[in-house]
Design an enzyme around this catalytic site. Structure first.
Site, PDB file in Angstrom:
ATOM      1  N   HIS A   1       1.891   4.640  -2.640  1.00 57.26           N
ATOM      2  CA  HIS A   1       2.040   6.087  -2.448  1.00 57.26           C
ATOM      3  C   HIS A   1       3.375   6.589  -2.994  1.00 57.26           C
ATOM      4  O   HIS A   1       3.460   7.709  -3.506  1.00 57.26           O
ATOM      5  CB  HIS A   1       1.926   6.435  -0.961  1.00 57.26           C
ATOM      6  CG  HIS A   1       0.526   6.400  -0.432  1.00 57.26           C
ATOM      7  ND1 HIS A   1      -0.515   7.046  -1.056  1.00 57.26           N
ATOM      8  CD2 HIS A   1      -0.009   5.791   0.665  1.00 57.26           C
ATOM      9  CE1 HIS A   1      -1.636   6.847  -0.365  1.00 57.26           C
ATOM     10  NE2 HIS A   1      -1.344   6.090   0.677  1.00 57.26           N
TER      11      HIS A   1
ATOM     12  N   HIS B   1       0.839  -1.205   0.000  1.00 56.61           N
ATOM     13  CA  HIS B   1       0.000   0.000   0.000  1.00 56.61           C
ATOM     14  C   HIS B   1       0.876   1.258   0.000  1.00 56.61           C
ATOM     15  O   HIS B   1       0.677   2.163  -0.819  1.00 56.61           O
ATOM     16  CB  HIS B   1      -0.913  -0.017   1.224  1.00 56.61           C
ATOM     17  CG  HIS B   1      -1.737   1.215   1.401  1.00 56.61           C
ATOM     18  ND1 HIS B   1      -3.070   1.282   1.076  1.00 56.61           N
ATOM     19  CD2 HIS B   1      -1.417   2.458   1.866  1.00 56.61           C
ATOM     20  CE1 HIS B   1      -3.531   2.493   1.329  1.00 56.61           C
ATOM     21  NE2 HIS B   1      -2.551   3.228   1.814  1.00 56.61           N
ATOM     22  N   GLU B   2       1.837   1.300   0.926  1.00 57.87           N
ATOM     23  CA  GLU B   2       2.679   2.493   1.021  1.00 57.87           C
ATOM     24  C   GLU B   2       3.571   2.646  -0.201  1.00 57.87           C
ATOM     25  O   GLU B   2       3.871   3.770  -0.624  1.00 57.87           O
ATOM     26  CB  GLU B   2       3.520   2.447   2.301  1.00 57.87           C
ATOM     27  CG  GLU B   2       2.706   2.490   3.592  1.00 57.87           C
ATOM     28  CD  GLU B   2       1.784   3.698   3.688  1.00 57.87           C
ATOM     29  OE1 GLU B   2       2.103   4.743   3.090  1.00 57.87           O
ATOM     30  OE2 GLU B   2       0.732   3.599   4.353  1.00 57.87           O
TER      31      GLU B   2
END
Length: 704
Positions: A500, A496-497
């Site tokens: 980003h 997920h990160e």
């Protein structure tokens, strides 16, 4: 995208490049290792400076404070110069351009001062970093209230000078931020606005402090805590009479509600947790809501919810209500089916005792244990840290047309930290950098997150700044020659990160204020949530996994399928509970003089299919999201989850490593940043407006 679509030769070349590195498990790790080794040899032969890298690393405490003072002095000088421009002489070059250049030049310098407090091994440096942040924040707040600068910017915005769409967006942001500080109001109204803001901040902090200071606990016997693991008992204080002290904190209460076999204990703990801070926080929340409505009305809004939502994707509280009610209604049949199965299971285990909200976690976990047979301790053996990282690099490379190279001998703040350059796979253009600071250590920020250290920006002299990101995590290092292993939830969080990171790096906006992760809050999580899906698909899971004693053995297909089903198990019922809090948050910020307790009772029974709120509890006293950070915007997480599901199902499922689709997403959704309305970017990519239907269908597809 027309250039990509019209050039099949280039597409064929990219496909060939992609296939060269299509390996699974250990082979993927080997490929990355060989690539990095080649890069390392090259770097030793020819050391280069880092082009476009303005960040400063490893500043001392005194250097941080000196730099902060220089940043403030330069900022004041530029703002004074802009303010001195006569209203009839304003131009883009003497008003807007200096402010844009200032932000672009100072953003990496500000972050150079601020980010050490998250990662430095020195107490003195962390203290200096926090002080620098305080000084810079105070200066930024002062600048945002400068009426002389606002008048000049406003004069230019109303002049009608021809500007590009992106320039217009930046100017609108400048004006909006000034006016949200009341600079378009009379002096008396502005003073009232600032007074209210101060009171709101004070009450919000008091509310949170009350929860932090609350020492409520319950003494329970071992029999009353039957079902809790040995480690839980070892973490508790024990009284002289042999009872255990269970503190009303989330880590204790969640463990009891999930594992305790005794229904009366679960109920007792849930009620005690729900009564924390009693009437004191209820009174604070009621005052906060009243003040927020007054604050919003001063700004020309009818209620605080409309003020909070106006500049987000949803645009209005009416749209949020429509969205939440559609989600809740669409999930009712599936949630009812899920609840019926849990009630049957409780009847089998506890007889005729009625099912309550306090039973939800326990029986959901019980069904999951029975149905999926997932041993997460065993699953963990398939996720060595280095292998997961190589798989992430491989997927991001193939999907988005990126190439990652470790910067050898880079200046970093700890020997565990690595810096990578990111290149466009097709053109070879350098498009950004990112640091990986993955392993736990003393004094480091404890959460997994991404920090933007330098944003994309185009300066007035034609120089382009490229993005720099930092990914922080708290993974365990290799011990005694054994590979550091990741829990599956850690794999998902890291993926997920990393989404980003890619979102930040691939951004090409021309203004720091609207680039990278500085986008619509309703949109910012969508790209990373889309990418979480790769952690539940067999093709990509095999790239991320390999048994730690033989990394050529990836995770089994049946485990992949069980993980996917586990992800969606009882998701309708869980989501309805989240929607309940979102509706509560939205209603209290739409209307005044609402009886908060009665409202929650009504919503609880309506949304949760007749399940009553626990009698005597005060949910308003333990709902911090509605107080700090997400007031009137708790819906945002559900919003982004719903639209990310639509995008994944419509475009990526079945095309997990399709670079053509990945490049479309990169160019149409990630590249514009805040320069394009998120709904327009998503609609452009999908070929239609986003819908909730794919999200609803995905929940039903994997229902029990």
């Amino acid at each position: 995208m027309t250039e990509i679509q019209g050039n099949t030769e280039k597409m064929d070349k990219r496909k060939t490049q992609s296939k060269l590195l299509v390996f699974t498990g250990g082979a993927a790790l080997l490929a990355v290792a060989v690539n990095l080794a080649i890069v390392a040899i090259y770097k030793r032969k020819k050391k280069k400076e880092l082009p476009g890298f303005e960040l400063r690393v490893n500043l001392s405490a005194s250097e941080i404070l000196n730099l902060a003072d220089k940043i403030i002095a330069k900022s004041k000088k530029v703002h004074d110069a802009v303010a001195s421009v006569p209203p009839n002489k304003v131009t883009y070059s003497n008003v807007i351009s200096p402010l844009a250049d200032l932000e672009a030049e100072q953003f990496p310098l500000v972050q150079s001062c601020v980010f050490p407090k998250l990662i430095s091994t020195s107490d003195d440096v962390r203290i200096a970093s926090a002080e620098a942040e305080r000084r810079i924040d105070a200066h930024v707040q002062m600048c945002s209230k400068r009426e002389d600068v606002y008048r000049v910017v406003k004069a230019f915005s109303t002049r009608g000078e021809q500007t590009s769409a992106e320039q217009k967006c930046f100017i609108q942001c400048l004006v909006r931020d000034f006016e949200r500080n009341g600079l378009n109001l009379t002096s008396s109204k502005r003073e009232e606005l600032l007074r209210l803001r101060g009171q709101i901040e004070e009450l919000s902090l008091r509310y949170i402090q009350n929860l932090n200071d609350d020492g409520t606990f319950i003494l329970l016997s071992e029999a009353e805590l039957d079902g809790l693991p040995k480690e839980f008992f070892e973490s508790l204080d024990k009284t002289e009479n042999g009872k255990f002290k269970v503190i009303m904190r989330s880590h204790h209460t969640a463990a009891v509600l999930e594992h305790c076999k005794v229904g009366t204990t679960r109920r007792m703990v849930a009620m005690a947790y729900g009564k924390r801070c009693g009437e004191v926080n209820l009174s604070i929340l009621e005052n906060l809501i009243h003040m927020r409505h007054k604050f919003a009305r001063l700004q020309g809004y009818s209620n605080y919810a409309d003020y909070a939502v106006h500049y987000r994707m949803a645009r209005s509280s009416a749209k949020v209500f429509e969205f939440l009610e559609n989600i809740s209604d669409s999930l009712t049949d599936l949630a009812a089916k899920e609840l019926a199965s849990l009630k049957d299971l409780k009847k089998q285990e506890e007889g005729e005792s009625p099912f309550g909200i306090e039973d939800l976690l326990y029986y959901v976990k019980k069904v999951e244990d029975q149905e999926f047979n997932l041993d997460f301790v065993t699953v963990k053996q398939y996720f060595p840290v280095s292998l997961v990282l190589s798989g992430i690099f491989k997927i991001m490379q193939d999907l988005f047309g990126l190439r990652f190279e470790e910067v050898i001998d880079a200046e970093v703040w700890h020997c565990d930290v690595k810096l990578y350059s990111v290149f466009d796979l097709n053109s070879g253009e350098l498009i950004g950098y990112f640091f990986l600071d993955l392993y736990t250590r003393e004094g480091k920020y404890i959460h997994t997150c991404v920090v933007a250290l330098q944003n994309s920006a185009l300066l007035s002299n034609g120089t382009r700044q490229i993005p720099v990101a930092l990914l922080i995590s708290q993974l365990q290092k290799d011990v005694d020659g054994h590979a550091g292993l990741m829990r599956f939830t850690e794999v998902v969080n890291l993926f997920h990160e990393f989404g980003h990171v890619v979102q930040h790096i691939c951004n090409r906006a021309s203004f720091t204020r609207i680039s990278g992760l500085r986008v619509d809050p309703d949109f910012v999580e969508i790209p990373a949530q889309i990418l979480e899906n790769w952690c539940y698909e067999s093709v990509s899971l095999k790239l991320l996994s390999g048994f730690h004693q033989d990394i050529t053995v990836p995770i089994k297909d049946e485990v992949c399928e069980s993980l996917k089903k586990w992800r969606h198990s009882f998701s309708a019922l869980k989501l309805k509970q989240e929607v309940l809090y979102c509706l509560f948050d939205q209603i209290i910020h739409c209307a005044e003089n609402v009886d908060i307790i009665e409202l929650f009772k009504h919503l609880h029974s309506k949304v949760m299919l007749g399940l009553p709120m626990l009698e005597g509890t005060n949910p308003a006293s333990c709902f911090p999201c509605s107080v700090i950070g997400y007031e009137a915007a708790c819906y945002s997480r559900v919003w982004s989850e719903v639209f990310s599901a639509d995008i994944f199902v419509s475009k990526f499922r079945g095309n997990l490593l399709n670079q053509y689709i990945g490049l479309q997403f990169r160019n149409k959704v990630l590249a514009p940043g805040g320069a394009k309305e998120p709904i327009d970017a998503l609609s452009d990519f999908l070929g239609r407006e986003p819908s909730i239907q794919a999200f609803i269908d995905s929940k039903a597809e994997y229902s029990l």
